[in-house]
Write a protein that holds these residues in place. Structure first.
Motif, PDB file in Angstrom:
ATOM      1  N   GLY A  42     -77.203  12.952  38.404  1.00  0.00           N
ATOM      2  CA  GLY A  42     -75.786  13.043  38.720  1.00  0.00           C
ATOM      3  C   GLY A  42     -75.369  14.499  38.813  1.00  0.00           C
ATOM      4  N   MET A  43     -74.143  14.803  38.369  1.00  0.00           N
ATOM      5  CA  MET A  43     -73.624  16.176  38.457  1.00  0.00           C
ATOM      6  C   MET A  43     -73.826  16.705  39.878  1.00  0.00           C
ATOM      7  SD  MET A  43     -72.256  16.924  35.532  1.00  0.00           S
ATOM      8  CE  MET A  43     -72.290  16.506  33.796  1.00  0.00           C
ATOM      9  N   GLU A  44     -74.639  17.780  40.037  1.00  0.00           N
ATOM     10  CA  GLU A  44     -74.872  18.346  41.370  1.00  0.00           C
ATOM     11  C   GLU A  44     -76.144  17.820  42.025  1.00  0.00           C
ATOM     12  OE1 GLU A  44     -77.826  20.567  39.144  1.00  0.00           O
ATOM     13  OE2 GLU A  44     -75.906  19.640  38.696  1.00  0.00           O
ATOM     14  N   SER A  52     -73.218   8.436  39.682  1.00  0.00           N
ATOM     15  CA  SER A  52     -71.799   8.772  39.594  1.00  0.00           C
ATOM     16  C   SER A  52     -71.463   9.528  38.316  1.00  0.00           C
ATOM     17  CB  SER A  52     -70.955   7.495  39.692  1.00  0.00           C
ATOM     18  OG  SER A  52     -71.392   6.530  38.758  1.00  0.00           O
ATOM     19  N   ASN A  91     -67.555  16.041  41.037  1.00  0.00           N
ATOM     20  CA  ASN A  91     -68.729  15.237  41.388  1.00  0.00           C
ATOM     21  C   ASN A  91     -68.343  14.108  42.340  1.00  0.00           C
ATOM     22  OD1 ASN A  91     -70.156  12.428  40.363  1.00  0.00           O
ATOM     23  ND2 ASN A  91     -71.638  14.084  40.626  1.00  0.00           N
ATOM     24  N   GLY A 121     -70.257  10.723  42.344  1.00  0.00           N
ATOM     25  CA  GLY A 121     -71.614  10.706  42.890  1.00  0.00           C
ATOM     26  C   GLY A 121     -71.739  11.268  44.289  1.00  0.00           C
ATOM     27  N   ALA A 179     -70.966  14.251  45.426  1.00  0.00           N
ATOM     28  CA  ALA A 179     -71.524  15.610  45.408  1.00  0.00           C
ATOM     29  C   ALA A 179     -73.047  15.564  45.275  1.00  0.00           C
ATOM     30  CB  ALA A 179     -70.916  16.417  44.263  1.00  0.00           C
ATOM     31  N   ALA A 180     -73.536  14.702  44.367  1.00  0.00           N
ATOM     32  CA  ALA A 180     -74.983  14.576  44.188  1.00  0.00           C
ATOM     33  C   ALA A 180     -75.640  13.989  45.429  1.00  0.00           C
ATOM     34  CB  ALA A 180     -75.277  13.712  42.966  1.00  0.00           C
ATOM     35  N   GLY A 185     -70.713  12.592  36.168  1.00  0.00           N
ATOM     36  CA  GLY A 185     -70.243  13.954  36.429  1.00  0.00           C
ATOM     37  C   GLY A 185     -68.742  14.068  36.303  1.00  0.00           C
TER      38      GLY A 185
END
Length: 258
Positions: free
Chosen positions: A189-191, A212, A218, A221, A223-224, A214
């Motif tokens: 997740g996160m980046e 999802s 985010n 999800g 962004a990831a 983050g």
């Protein structure tokens, strides 16, 4: 059907039928045969594809989210009449509790939210481990959906959790295990940076799963997902956000190629 195909080919050979018409005729016959051979079970609010295991190697998987408990219970009872090993994703404890009296060996994994029975299971892809790798502990529910899916389909799965880029030395401690796998699922997740990092370190196919997990940017999800889609590492494919099942199924398909 074979006689009819022979007739079409003979007509094409004699110049009585164009190549396009011959091809169209054969395709029509094949479609008709598929329709004639399909076996389904018509329930009150669902149609169960009983040929899925024959066509794809595993029974139809029940997506429980969005279905009522009653609908899921009816579907699982029908599957249980035909298969020893089957599963449902995004399951609930209430469905499991209702089914236990009639299917005592049904199991429920609360982390992955998978309902499953495994009574005739065999290891189909021996010496071809699948590694499921997570960036963080918060990614484990999605990773477990992927891992258990792959296991139920007959694979040896190695779990390698919490080795994200925030402490990248943790990844290098487990790198030999990851490199020994035949397929690698990376859940982050996160980046979502871990998929690119792993993709640059192994020679095997990478299936990236954005989660999802983050904070606000985010975007649940997104962004990831975009990060993984834009990976500069070669050999990285991406499934949908939180789609652990899709990753586990795809890993199984890749792992089963000979």
């Amino acid at each position: 059907m074979s006689q009819r195909v022979s007739e079409l080919l003979e007509a094409y050979k004699l110049g009585q039928l164009s190549a396009e018409a011959c091809e169209a005729g054969i395709n029509k016959l094949m479609s008709q045969q598929i329709r004639d051979e399909v076996t389904v079970s018509n329930l009150q609010e669902a149609v169960i594809d009983l040929d899925r295991a024959k066509r794809q190697g595993f029974p139809e998987v029940v997506y429980c989210e969005g279905k009522t408990d009653a609908q899921c219970i009816e579907i699982f009872k029908e599957l249980n009449l035909h298969y020893g090993t089957y599963m449902g994703t995004r399951g609930r404890e209430s469905i499991f509790s209702a089914l236990q009296p009639s299917i005592p060996d049904l199991q429920y994994d609360a982390t992955s939210r998978i309902l499953y029975r495994r009574s005739d299971w065999t290891l189909r892809n021996e010496n071809r481990p699948i590694a499921v790798v997570t960036a963080g502990t918060s990614d484990i529910p999605v990773a477990e959906e992927a891992a258990l899916t792959a296991e139920l389909m007959g694979n040896d799965v190695k779990r390698i959790y919490d080795v994200g880029v925030a402490g990248i030395h943790r990844l290098f401690h487990r790198l030999s295990d990851i490199q020994a796998a035949n397929v690698v699922i990376v859940v982050a997740g996160m980046e979502g940076a871990l998929a690119s990092v792993v993709g640059g370190l192994v020679t095997k196919p990478i299936i990236a799963v954005p989660t999802s997990v983050g904070y606000g940017a985010n975007f649940k999800g997104l962004a990831a997902l975009l990060s993984m889609l834009n990976s500069c590492a070669a050999g990285v494919g991406v499934v949908n956000i939180d789609n652990g099942f899709g990753a586990g199924r795809l890993a199984h398909v890749i792992n089963s190629q000979r």
